[in-house]
Scaffold this motif. Sequence first.
Motif, PDB file in Angstrom:
ATOM      1  N   LEU A 153       0.312  -1.222   0.224  1.00 22.83           N
ATOM      2  CA  LEU A 153      -0.160   0.245  -0.060  1.00 22.83           C
ATOM      3  C   LEU A 153       0.648   1.266  -0.196  1.00 22.83           C
ATOM      4  CD1 LEU A 153      -2.560  -0.955   2.699  1.00 22.83           C
ATOM      5  CD2 LEU A 153      -2.738  -0.337   0.077  1.00 22.83           C
ATOM      6  N   VAL A 154       1.956   1.256   0.418  1.00 24.85           N
ATOM      7  CA  VAL A 154       2.617   2.309   0.773  1.00 24.85           C
ATOM      8  C   VAL A 154       3.147   2.638  -0.464  1.00 24.85           C
ATOM      9  CG1 VAL A 154       4.913   2.674   1.923  1.00 24.85           C
ATOM     10  CG2 VAL A 154       3.940   2.487   2.989  1.00 24.85           C
ATOM     11  N   ILE A 155       3.624   1.646  -1.493  1.00 22.92           N
ATOM     12  CA  ILE A 155       4.781   1.980  -2.390  1.00 22.92           C
ATOM     13  C   ILE A 155       3.450   2.213  -3.404  1.00 22.92           C
ATOM     14  CG2 ILE A 155       5.456  -0.021  -4.386  1.00 22.92           C
ATOM     15  CD1 ILE A 155       6.842  -1.660  -2.230  1.00 22.92           C
ATOM     16  N   ALA A 156       2.307   1.792  -3.599  1.00 22.27           N
ATOM     17  CA  ALA A 156       1.012   2.539  -4.454  1.00 22.27           C
ATOM     18  C   ALA A 156       0.790   3.470  -3.784  1.00 22.27           C
ATOM     19  CB  ALA A 156      -0.239   1.262  -4.358  1.00 22.27           C
TER      20      ALA A 156
ATOM     21  N   LEU B  53       9.093   7.476  -3.231  1.00 25.17           N
ATOM     22  CA  LEU B  53      10.051   6.160  -3.685  1.00 25.17           C
ATOM     23  C   LEU B  53      11.343   6.545  -4.162  1.00 25.17           C
ATOM     24  CD1 LEU B  53       6.971   5.191  -5.133  1.00 25.17           C
ATOM     25  CD2 LEU B  53       8.206   3.703  -3.695  1.00 25.17           C
ATOM     26  N   THR B  54      12.452   5.711  -4.211  1.00 29.42           N
ATOM     27  CA  THR B  54      13.327   6.145  -5.011  1.00 29.42           C
ATOM     28  C   THR B  54      13.710   4.858  -6.049  1.00 29.42           C
ATOM     29  OG1 THR B  54      14.077   3.167  -4.169  1.00 29.42           O
ATOM     30  CG2 THR B  54      14.981   5.838  -2.358  1.00 29.42           C
ATOM     31  N   ASP B  55      14.945   5.884  -7.312  1.00 25.93           N
ATOM     32  CA  ASP B  55      14.595   4.652  -8.390  1.00 25.93           C
ATOM     33  C   ASP B  55      14.525   3.310  -8.248  1.00 25.93           C
ATOM     34  OD1 ASP B  55      15.251   7.003  -9.344  1.00 25.93           O
ATOM     35  OD2 ASP B  55      16.953   6.755  -9.484  1.00 25.93           O
ATOM     36  N   LEU B  56      14.779   2.698  -7.145  1.00 29.38           N
ATOM     37  CA  LEU B  56      14.003   1.375  -6.964  1.00 29.38           C
ATOM     38  C   LEU B  56      13.127   1.265  -6.265  1.00 29.38           C
ATOM     39  CD1 LEU B  56      15.951  -1.878  -6.719  1.00 29.38           C
ATOM     40  CD2 LEU B  56      16.094  -1.293  -4.715  1.00 29.38           C
TER      41      LEU B  56
ATOM     42  N   ARG C   9      10.671   3.170  -7.209  1.00 29.76           N
ATOM     43  CA  ARG C   9       9.570   2.868  -8.281  1.00 29.76           C
ATOM     44  C   ARG C   9       9.289   2.249  -9.679  1.00 29.76           C
ATOM     45  NH1 ARG C   9      11.096   8.339  -7.403  1.00 29.76           N
ATOM     46  NH2 ARG C   9      13.198   8.196  -8.546  1.00 29.76           N
ATOM     47  N   SER C  10      10.755   1.245  -9.561  1.00 31.19           N
ATOM     48  CA  SER C  10      10.811   0.378 -10.605  1.00 31.19           C
ATOM     49  C   SER C  10      10.410  -1.243 -10.081  1.00 31.19           C
ATOM     50  CB  SER C  10      12.601   0.053 -10.595  1.00 31.19           C
ATOM     51  OG  SER C  10      12.620  -0.981  -9.945  1.00 31.19           O
ATOM     52  N   LEU C  11       9.858  -1.182  -8.651  1.00 35.79           N
ATOM     53  CA  LEU C  11       8.563  -1.620  -7.797  1.00 35.79           C
ATOM     54  C   LEU C  11       7.430  -1.704  -8.295  1.00 35.79           C
ATOM     55  CD1 LEU C  11       8.327  -4.652  -6.200  1.00 35.79           C
ATOM     56  CD2 LEU C  11       8.968  -3.332  -4.661  1.00 35.79           C
ATOM     57  N   HIS C  12       7.120  -0.630  -8.050  1.00 33.41           N
ATOM     58  CA  HIS C  12       5.726   0.063  -7.892  1.00 33.41           C
ATOM     59  C   HIS C  12       5.383   0.040  -9.306  1.00 33.41           C
ATOM     60  CE1 HIS C  12       2.676   2.901  -9.977  1.00 33.41           C
ATOM     61  NE2 HIS C  12       2.246   2.631  -7.863  1.00 33.41           N
TER      62      HIS C  12
ATOM     63  N   SER D 233      -0.023  -2.904 -11.042  1.00 31.36           N
ATOM     64  CA  SER D 233      -0.645  -4.243 -11.605  1.00 31.36           C
ATOM     65  C   SER D 233      -1.368  -4.793 -10.786  1.00 31.36           C
ATOM     66  CB  SER D 233       0.787  -4.656 -12.579  1.00 31.36           C
ATOM     67  OG  SER D 233       0.720  -4.266 -13.570  1.00 31.36           O
ATOM     68  N   LEU D 234      -0.400  -4.800  -9.453  1.00 31.32           N
ATOM     69  CA  LEU D 234      -1.779  -6.258  -9.058  1.00 31.32           C
ATOM     70  C   LEU D 234      -2.460  -5.069  -8.221  1.00 31.32           C
ATOM     71  CD1 LEU D 234      -1.817  -8.330  -6.929  1.00 31.32           C
ATOM     72  CD2 LEU D 234      -0.114  -7.195  -5.290  1.00 31.32           C
TER      73      LEU D 234
END
Length: 118
Positions: free
Chosen positions: A15-18, A71-74, A76-79, A84-85
Amino acid sequence: MRQILDRIADKWSLLVIALLDDRTMRFTELKRMIDGVSQRMLTVTLRQLERDGMVHRTVHPVVPPRVDYALTDLGRSLHTTVQSLVVWTERHQDDIAEARSRYDLNAQATAVTTSTAL
């Protein structure tokens, strides 16, 4: 590998990343937007994501202290994967609710049948 999956796949981290998609948010904003998360759990989650290089924490030298998260670049790449989920979940939440209702009704019927047979 399992430690990383455990970290990024827990519900609060997802949820935080989203929520941090291409924007910076304050702790209070995140807390308000994540239903059910305690202050302690959000703090732990943010610290873990920061330690793993997914989130950057900025402390502003003002009174009262202001802390922003991004978000860091890393991260954002996971985001992209997380998003999608989230989209899949939103698209299928009604289907899952219906499946749960059918399952629960079937389980109740089975329990009644089993108890009357005894």
